[in-house]
Scaffold this motif. Structure first.
Motif, short mmCIF file in Angstrom:
data_model
loop_
_atom_site.label_atom_id
_atom_site.label_comp_id
_atom_site.label_asym_id
_atom_site.label_seq_id
_atom_site.Cartn_x
_atom_site.Cartn_y
_atom_site.Cartn_z
N ALA A 1 5.78 1.51 0.96
CA ALA A 1 4.35 1.75 1.54
C ALA A 1 4.08 1.20 3.07
O ALA A 1 3.97 1.52 3.43
N GLU B 1 4.00 3.58 6.84
CA GLU B 1 2.45 2.75 7.16
C GLU B 1 3.31 2.41 8.94
O GLU B 1 2.76 2.61 10.05
N VAL C 1 -3.00 -0.79 2.92
CA VAL C 1 -1.95 0.05 2.75
C VAL C 1 -1.37 0.23 1.04
O VAL C 1 -0.56 0.96 1.35
N LEU D 1 -0.32 -5.43 7.99
CA LEU D 1 0.34 -4.41 7.04
C LEU D 1 0.12 -4.90 5.57
O LEU D 1 0.57 -5.73 5.36
#
Length: 144
Positions: free
Chosen positions: A102, A106, A90, A143
């Motif tokens: 970011a 997420e 991401v 992530l």
């Protein structure tokens, strides 16, 4: 030279459909249509012997680019760290505070779906920041 082969990623889990649907939401994947002769996946399940009902579920990348994800029921629970995990990309191309924002956005979306935030791995000389998380059955993923 060897040719590139298609592959799928298989998860052992307690509730295959529940975990598959979680990953559909994470990745934008979809449940493929049921086999010919069946109107729904529930119809497929009802055609199986009782012990095999709900034993597996799958999801696919609707663009056909990513690997198929396959989820199979196993009797034992997860007890140790995964040896393989997914990195959900991401923050590609982002650095510093923009990347962290970011990742955090997420993370918040996935926590609302039932994921668990484990820890932030801060940037160092070699790597940008990433967030270690767990899916709804405790499987680790990052992530990135």
């Amino acid at each position: 030279m060897a040719s590139v082969r298609q592959f799928q990623v298989t998860f052992d889990c307690a509730e295959p459909e529940r975990v598959a649907r979680f990953w559909c939401e994470v990745l934008g994947y979809v449940v493929p249509p049921p086999p010919e002769g069946f109107a729904t996946w529930d119809d497929v399940n009802r055609s199986l012997p009782p012990g095999d009902q709900g034993a597996w579920f799958a999801c696919v990348d609707p663009s056909g680019v990513g690997p198929r994800l396959f989820f199979q029921r196993v009797p034992e629970g997860k007890v140790v760290k995964n040896r393989v995990h997914l990195d959900v990309r991401v923050g590609t191309g982002l650095v510093g505070e923009e990347r962290l924002a970011a990742l955090e956005a997420e993370c918040a979306r996935l926590v609302a779906l039932g994921a668990v935030r484990v820890r932030l791995l801060p940037a160092d000389e070699d790597n940008e920041s990433c967030l270690v998380m767990q899916d709804i059955e405790g499987n680790e993923f990052c992530l990135d």
